[in-house]
Scaffold this active site. Structure first.
Site, mmCIF file in Angstrom:
data_model
loop_
_atom_site.group_PDB
_atom_site.id
_atom_site.type_symbol
_atom_site.label_atom_id
_atom_site.label_comp_id
_atom_site.label_asym_id
_atom_site.label_seq_id
_atom_site.Cartn_x
_atom_site.Cartn_y
_atom_site.Cartn_z
ATOM 1 N N ARG A 1 -5.731 12.800 4.153
ATOM 2 C CA ARG A 1 -7.109 13.264 4.295
ATOM 3 C C ARG A 1 -7.230 13.997 5.626
ATOM 4 O O ARG A 1 -6.697 13.527 6.654
ATOM 5 C CB ARG A 1 -8.098 12.078 4.285
ATOM 6 C CG ARG A 1 -8.311 11.420 2.933
ATOM 7 C CD ARG A 1 -9.026 12.329 1.935
ATOM 8 N NE ARG A 1 -9.256 11.700 0.644
ATOM 9 C CZ ARG A 1 -8.446 11.784 -0.413
ATOM 10 N NH1 ARG A 1 -7.339 12.503 -0.331
ATOM 11 N NH2 ARG A 1 -8.757 11.204 -1.551
ATOM 12 N N HIS B 1 -5.323 21.238 -1.302
ATOM 13 C CA HIS B 1 -5.484 19.839 -1.741
ATOM 14 C C HIS B 1 -4.990 19.623 -3.178
ATOM 15 O O HIS B 1 -5.772 19.352 -4.098
ATOM 16 C CB HIS B 1 -6.953 19.397 -1.598
ATOM 17 C CG HIS B 1 -7.104 17.899 -1.597
ATOM 18 N ND1 HIS B 1 -8.111 17.250 -0.913
ATOM 19 C CD2 HIS B 1 -6.368 16.922 -2.190
ATOM 20 C CE1 HIS B 1 -7.990 15.935 -1.099
ATOM 21 N NE2 HIS B 1 -6.938 15.727 -1.868
HETATM 22 P P1 NDP Z 1 -2.428 2.998 -0.009
HETATM 23 O O1 NDP Z 1 -3.873 2.748 0.089
HETATM 24 O O2 NDP Z 1 -1.656 2.425 -1.131
HETATM 25 O O3 NDP Z 1 -1.696 2.531 1.332
HETATM 26 C C1 NDP Z 1 -2.154 2.868 2.609
HETATM 27 C C2 NDP Z 1 -1.029 2.686 3.623
HETATM 28 O O4 NDP Z 1 -1.530 3.052 4.925
HETATM 29 C C3 NDP Z 1 -0.530 1.253 3.711
HETATM 30 O O5 NDP Z 1 0.848 1.243 3.950
HETATM 31 C C4 NDP Z 1 -1.283 0.727 4.930
HETATM 32 O O6 NDP Z 1 -0.606 -0.308 5.613
HETATM 33 C C5 NDP Z 1 -1.314 1.963 5.817
HETATM 34 N N1 NDP Z 1 -2.421 1.872 6.766
HETATM 35 C C6 NDP Z 1 -3.746 1.812 6.500
HETATM 36 N N2 NDP Z 1 -4.448 1.718 7.651
HETATM 37 C C7 NDP Z 1 -3.535 1.714 8.650
HETATM 38 C C8 NDP Z 1 -3.625 1.625 10.070
HETATM 39 N N3 NDP Z 1 -4.810 1.530 10.683
HETATM 40 N N4 NDP Z 1 -2.486 1.625 10.780
HETATM 41 C C9 NDP Z 1 -1.283 1.711 10.172
HETATM 42 N N5 NDP Z 1 -1.123 1.805 8.829
HETATM 43 C C10 NDP Z 1 -2.239 1.811 8.081
HETATM 44 O O7 NDP Z 1 -2.240 4.595 0.042
HETATM 45 P P2 NDP Z 1 -1.348 5.578 -0.869
HETATM 46 O O8 NDP Z 1 0.036 5.608 -0.326
HETATM 47 O O9 NDP Z 1 -1.500 5.290 -2.305
HETATM 48 O O10 NDP Z 1 -2.095 6.968 -0.597
HETATM 49 C C11 NDP Z 1 -2.288 7.478 0.704
HETATM 50 C C12 NDP Z 1 -3.402 8.501 0.696
HETATM 51 O O11 NDP Z 1 -2.998 9.711 0.071
HETATM 52 C C13 NDP Z 1 -4.660 8.122 -0.093
HETATM 53 O O12 NDP Z 1 -5.481 7.240 0.635
HETATM 54 C C14 NDP Z 1 -5.321 9.458 -0.301
HETATM 55 O O13 NDP Z 1 -6.234 9.716 0.741
HETATM 56 C C15 NDP Z 1 -4.164 10.449 -0.212
HETATM 57 N N6 NDP Z 1 -3.973 11.216 -1.439
HETATM 58 C C16 NDP Z 1 -3.896 12.591 -1.337
HETATM 59 C C17 NDP Z 1 -3.664 13.363 -2.437
HETATM 60 C C18 NDP Z 1 -3.494 14.838 -2.330
HETATM 61 O O14 NDP Z 1 -3.430 15.525 -3.356
HETATM 62 N N7 NDP Z 1 -3.382 15.398 -1.134
HETATM 63 C C19 NDP Z 1 -3.538 12.751 -3.787
HETATM 64 C C20 NDP Z 1 -3.605 11.317 -3.777
HETATM 65 C C21 NDP Z 1 -3.820 10.578 -2.640
HETATM 66 P P3 NDP Z 1 -0.255 -1.735 4.904
HETATM 67 O O15 NDP Z 1 0.878 -1.429 3.953
HETATM 68 O O16 NDP Z 1 0.188 -2.565 6.036
HETATM 69 O O17 NDP Z 1 -1.514 -2.164 4.211
#
Ligand code: NDP
Length: 311
Positions: free
Chosen positions: A226, A274
């Site tokens: 994002r 995007h």
């Molecule tokens: P998830 O929600 O499954 O996982 C989020 C990850 O980020 C987890 O590993 C989490 O850690 C980590 N995280 C969250 N907050 C923090 C923090 N403060 N510090 C360190 N690590 C953090 O996400 P996805 O992998 O499924 O997707 C990631 C993003 O991709 C989505 O949220 C979306 O915004 C974006 N997206 C973009 C698309 C595009 O076309 N460009 C399409 C689809 C998605 P932990 O494992 O410890 O919980």
């Protein structure tokens, strides 16, 4: 009363989602587009992507909101969200599509493609000896359902691959770092930084001027999560100053990116609108149907979102 699923999405076609879900739901659930709901009181399930404000108000018997995508930041930030469970999509094809886009972006920088594109424009044979993948360090920030798969694919190509998350996990050939204090040292050693963090109150502009200063001189930056996770002015500054060598950017603070935005014209920057990954009806339908049946049978949900964490 027939349990009803209401569908709303600007970009996604209703017919394709209805046709993909029907074989799994049969007669147990009526599937209706938001503009053609026959009985609002029958609606127990909502499959939605960015519905307008007040969308949920007519549905007094709603039991589940299914986000038609992986990123839930827009949904959980609403002040009119009913107090029911929220699930997100996590389908394998979506993960594969994202991992391939991220791999393309990493290879673009690792193989110095912007340099060759610029040289081609000048009709110049600008040889640069390629570096072995093992000599290139890639940091993937966010190891969620999409991030972990992308990191694994990068590692599979032989890159020295590191990841960053809040809590430890084991990923093949990926060194995992956790917590705020681990970010600076990781940025410090990475040749390529990939942002796959969800947008939450704690990640909003988490990558700021200080983070870009911590990155290695000449590092490349990739953002597929994002735009708001990044301080965009600081990114522009880091690119214009030459501290960063380039970027591959799929997401922006304001989309579509304004025609006069400086990112469009900075050498070494690739802008895509995007599309790194999208939800695919045939691949996502089984998990959506499984969660609907779980609600109907009083069973546990999968891919449930935490409103507190925001992802
Ligand atoms: P998830 O929600 O499954 O996982 C989020 C990850 O980020 C987890 O590993 C989490 O850690 C980590 N995280 C969250 N907050 C923090 C923090 N403060 N510090 C360190 N690590 C953090 O996400 P996805 O992998 O499924 O997707 C990631 C993003 O991709 C989505 O949220 C979306 O915004 C974006 N997206 C973009 C698309 C595009 O076309 N460009 C399409 C689809 C998605 P932990 O494992 O410890 O919980």
């Amino acid at each position: 009363m027939t349990d009803t699923l209401v569908f709303y999405s600007g970009p996604d076609p209703f017919d394709a989602w209805r046709d993909a879900l029907t074989p799994y739901l049969g007669d147990s659930v009526r599937i209706e587009n938001a503009d053609a709901v026959t009985r609002a009181d029958d609606v127990r399930f909502a499959l939605v992507w960015k519905p307008p404000s007040g969308f949920f108000d007519p549905f007094a018997n709603l039991d589940l909101v299914i986000n038609l995508g992986a990123g839930v930041d827009q949904l959980v930030a609403r002040d009119d969200l009913p107090d029911v469970p929220i699930t997100r999509l996590s389908d394998p094809k979506m993960g594969q599509m994202m991992a391939s886009f991220v791999l393309f972006s990493v290879l673009r920088h690792a193989r110095e493609i912007p340099h060759f594109e610029a040289a081609q424009a000048r009709k110049e044979w600008a040889y640069r000896h390629p570096r072995a993948a093992s000599e290139i360090t890639v940091a993937v920030l966010g190891l969620g359902q999409l991030g972990a798969l992308a990191a694994t694919e990068i590692a599979r190509q032989g890159f020295n691959t590191h990841g960053w998350a809040t809590k430890p996990q084991t990923l093949k050939d990926v060194t995992v770092h956790c917590g705020d204090e681990a970010l600076g040292p990781l940025l410090n050693q990475a040749d390529i930084v990939v942002c796959m963090l969800p947008l939450t109150p704690t990640t909003h502009e988490r990558l700021d001027a200080n983070s870009f200063a911590e990155m290695k001189p000449g590092a490349a930056f990739i953002n597929v999560s994002r735009g708001e996770v990044v301080d965009e002015s600081a990114l522009v500054e880091a690119l214009l100053s030459g501290h960063l060598s380039g970027a591959t950017l799929d997401v922006f603070q304001h989309e579509p990116l304004a025609p006069d935005h400086p990112l469009w014209t900075i050498p070494g920057v690739l802008i895509t609108p995007h599309l790194a990954s999208v939800a695919l009806p045939k691949s996502a339908a089984p998990q959506i149907a499984a969660n609907i049946k779980a609600i109907q049978n009083g069973e546990a949900l999968s891919n449930e979102v935490s409103r507190v964490r925001g992802y």
